[in-house]
Write a protein that holds these residues in place. Structure first.
Motif, PDB file in Angstrom:
ATOM      1  N   ASP A 156      45.737  55.683  18.430  1.00 25.08           N
ATOM      2  CA  ASP A 156      45.598  55.070  17.109  1.00 25.08           C
ATOM      3  C   ASP A 156      45.781  53.554  17.182  1.00 25.08           C
ATOM      4  OD1 ASP A 156      45.540  54.447  14.438  1.00 25.08           O
ATOM      5  OD2 ASP A 156      47.246  55.691  13.871  1.00 25.08           O
ATOM      6  N   MET A 157      44.790  52.826  16.713  1.00 28.36           N
ATOM      7  CA  MET A 157      44.839  51.363  16.753  1.00 28.36           C
ATOM      8  C   MET A 157      45.789  50.777  15.708  1.00 28.36           C
ATOM      9  SD  MET A 157      42.881  50.887  19.298  1.00 28.36           S
ATOM     10  CE  MET A 157      42.201  49.233  19.460  1.00 28.36           C
ATOM     11  N   GLN A 158      46.383  51.609  14.872  1.00 26.61           N
ATOM     12  CA  GLN A 158      47.360  51.125  13.906  1.00 26.61           C
ATOM     13  C   GLN A 158      48.792  51.189  14.433  1.00 26.61           C
ATOM     14  OE1 GLN A 158      46.716  53.388  10.283  1.00 26.61           O
ATOM     15  NE2 GLN A 158      45.375  51.810   9.481  1.00 26.61           N
ATOM     16  N   MET A 159      48.978  51.667  15.649  1.00 24.91           N
ATOM     17  CA  MET A 159      50.338  51.755  16.178  1.00 24.91           C
ATOM     18  C   MET A 159      50.951  50.363  16.298  1.00 24.91           C
ATOM     19  SD  MET A 159      49.553  54.966  18.692  1.00 24.91           S
ATOM     20  CE  MET A 159      51.134  55.123  19.494  1.00 24.91           C
ATOM     21  N   GLN A 160      52.260  50.294  16.120  1.00 23.09           N
ATOM     22  CA  GLN A 160      52.925  49.033  15.821  1.00 23.09           C
ATOM     23  C   GLN A 160      52.834  47.968  16.904  1.00 23.09           C
ATOM     24  OE1 GLN A 160      54.631  48.391  12.588  1.00 23.09           O
ATOM     25  NE2 GLN A 160      52.924  49.815  12.493  1.00 23.09           N
ATOM     26  N   GLY A 161      52.896  48.356  18.170  1.00 31.54           N
ATOM     27  CA  GLY A 161      52.797  47.363  19.229  1.00 31.54           C
ATOM     28  C   GLY A 161      51.501  46.578  19.134  1.00 31.54           C
ATOM     29  N   LEU A 162      50.410  47.301  18.939  1.00 30.15           N
ATOM     30  CA  LEU A 162      49.103  46.671  18.828  1.00 30.15           C
ATOM     31  C   LEU A 162      48.983  45.854  17.549  1.00 30.15           C
ATOM     32  CD1 LEU A 162      47.015  46.981  21.022  1.00 30.15           C
ATOM     33  CD2 LEU A 162      45.836  48.677  19.628  1.00 30.15           C
ATOM     34  N   GLN A 163      49.540  46.373  16.461  1.00 29.11           N
ATOM     35  CA  GLN A 163      49.479  45.657  15.187  1.00 29.11           C
ATOM     36  C   GLN A 163      50.209  44.315  15.274  1.00 29.11           C
ATOM     37  OE1 GLN A 163      47.946  46.392  12.117  1.00 29.11           O
ATOM     38  NE2 GLN A 163      46.862  47.927  13.333  1.00 29.11           N
ATOM     39  N   LYS A 164      51.368  44.320  15.922  1.00 28.43           N
ATOM     40  CA  LYS A 164      52.147  43.093  16.048  1.00 28.43           C
ATOM     41  C   LYS A 164      51.410  42.055  16.895  1.00 28.43           C
ATOM     42  CE  LYS A 164      56.540  45.605  15.730  1.00 28.43           C
ATOM     43  NZ  LYS A 164      57.692  46.108  16.510  1.00 28.43           N
ATOM     44  N   THR A 207      44.228  45.447  13.637  1.00 26.33           N
ATOM     45  CA  THR A 207      43.255  46.504  13.913  1.00 26.33           C
ATOM     46  C   THR A 207      41.887  45.974  14.331  1.00 26.33           C
ATOM     47  OG1 THR A 207      44.380  47.878  12.263  1.00 26.33           O
ATOM     48  CG2 THR A 207      42.221  48.618  12.999  1.00 26.33           C
ATOM     49  N   SER A 208      41.350  45.018  13.607  1.00 28.54           N
ATOM     50  CA  SER A 208      39.987  44.561  13.879  1.00 28.54           C
ATOM     51  C   SER A 208      39.874  43.888  15.241  1.00 28.54           C
ATOM     52  CB  SER A 208      39.538  43.596  12.779  1.00 28.54           C
ATOM     53  OG  SER A 208      38.201  43.184  13.004  1.00 28.54           O
ATOM     54  N   ALA A 209      40.749  42.944  15.523  1.00 27.52           N
ATOM     55  CA  ALA A 209      40.687  42.235  16.806  1.00 27.52           C
ATOM     56  C   ALA A 209      40.934  43.184  17.970  1.00 27.52           C
ATOM     57  CB  ALA A 209      41.707  41.095  16.821  1.00 27.52           C
ATOM     58  N   ALA A 210      41.885  44.100  17.794  1.00 27.36           N
ATOM     59  CA  ALA A 210      42.181  45.062  18.862  1.00 27.36           C
ATOM     60  C   ALA A 210      40.989  45.981  19.107  1.00 27.36           C
ATOM     61  CB  ALA A 210      43.416  45.872  18.504  1.00 27.36           C
ATOM     62  N   ILE A 213      35.231  46.349   9.977  1.00 28.46           N
ATOM     63  CA  ILE A 213      35.389  46.450  11.431  1.00 28.46           C
ATOM     64  C   ILE A 213      34.069  46.898  12.062  1.00 28.46           C
ATOM     65  CG2 ILE A 213      36.555  47.700  13.280  1.00 28.46           C
ATOM     66  CD1 ILE A 213      39.055  47.746  11.490  1.00 28.46           C
ATOM     67  N   ALA A 214      33.411  47.872  11.441  1.00 26.28           N
ATOM     68  CA  ALA A 214      32.112  48.323  11.945  1.00 26.28           C
ATOM     69  C   ALA A 214      31.101  47.178  11.935  1.00 26.28           C
ATOM     70  CB  ALA A 214      31.602  49.493  11.109  1.00 26.28           C
ATOM     71  N   ALA A 215      31.119  46.382  10.874  1.00 24.84           N
ATOM     72  CA  ALA A 215      30.204  45.245  10.782  1.00 24.84           C
ATOM     73  C   ALA A 215      30.522  44.209  11.852  1.00 24.84           C
ATOM     74  CB  ALA A 215      30.291  44.623   9.385  1.00 24.84           C
ATOM     75  N   ALA A 216      31.805  44.011  12.128  1.00 29.75           N
ATOM     76  CA  ALA A 216      32.204  43.054  13.167  1.00 29.75           C
ATOM     77  C   ALA A 216      31.719  43.511  14.538  1.00 29.75           C
ATOM     78  CB  ALA A 216      33.722  42.876  13.161  1.00 29.75           C
ATOM     79  N   VAL A 217      31.796  44.823  14.785  1.00 33.85           N
ATOM     80  CA  VAL A 217      31.301  45.362  16.055  1.00 33.85           C
ATOM     81  C   VAL A 217      29.790  45.153  16.153  1.00 33.85           C
ATOM     82  CG1 VAL A 217      30.960  47.475  17.400  1.00 33.85           C
ATOM     83  CG2 VAL A 217      33.165  47.036  16.296  1.00 33.85           C
TER      84      VAL A 217
END
Length: 205
Positions: free
Chosen positions: A129-137, A141-144, A172-176
């Motif tokens: 899950d890209m919402q997990m806290q380590g990644l969020q900090k 979500t979008s950049a990750a 996010i889909a549009a950014a991809v």
């Protein structure tokens, strides 16, 4: 597939989320689940590559460094079982393995994902899950998500149970799509990922 190397692991051992501290037992149980899944037509995904049973922290809250806890036989389970498991998919953890990549968790690491892809060229790779806290900090979500796809990931998992980002998903889909259009993401690699996703969908149609 996480072997219970650390019974005090808050995300695995402590909550009895592993089949066993024995690699052979983990493999045997995975094969039993696979047999049942095939009969029921349920596609499986092996997690959490490369194996987070030895971690000391909860991966939902922080990045976890498993450099000293990872064992070769744990990693090998994924290579052995994924192509033989109904669905042929692996979920990649946000774990850091310094000897492979000292700067990035596996979900964002071209070195880590490249290591996995060399052994499993056609396996569908999915992020934790890209919402997990380590990644969020660290990124959000979008950049990750963009960095993960650039590193070689096929599918992005966004759980939407930690943050309500439902309205942001289209962005996010549009950014991809934009990153593919302007060449920031490799179009050929993205097309190969889409082919793996379609293969998985066809299996379960």
């Amino acid at each position: 597939m996480d072997v219970d190397y650390n019974p005090d692991n808050p995300n695995i051992g402590r909550i009895k989320r592993s089949y066993s501290p024995d690699t052979g037992e983990v493999e045997a149980n995975a094969r039993l689940v696979d047999a049942a899944a095939r009969q029921a037509g349920v596609g499986l995904c092996l997690k959490h590559f490369p194996g987070i049973g030895g971690a000391n922290v909860d991966s939902h809250l922080e990045f976890m460094d498993i450099s000293d806890a990872l064992r070769p036989e744990q990693e090998e389970l994924f290579y052995t079982l994924a192509p033989r498991t109904y669905g042929d998919a692996v979920l990649v953890s946000h774990a850091i393995v310094r000897q492979w990549d000292a700067q990035h968790p596996m979900t964002l690491s071209s070195a880590g994902l490249g290591r996995l892809r060399r052994r499993l060229p056609e396996t569908l790779l999915i992020t934790d899950d890209m919402q997990m806290q380590g990644l969020q900090k660290a990124l959000g979500t979008s950049a990750a998500s963009l960095q993960s796809i650039a590193a070689g990931m096929d599918m992005i998992c966004i759980g939407n149970n930690l943050f309500d980002q439902e309205q942001e998903m289209a962005g996010i889909a549009a950014a991809v799509a934009g990153a593919v259009q302007d060449g920031a993401l490799d179009r050929t690699a993205v097309q190969r990922s889409i082919a793996r996703v379609r293969k998985r969908k066809a299996l379960l149609a």
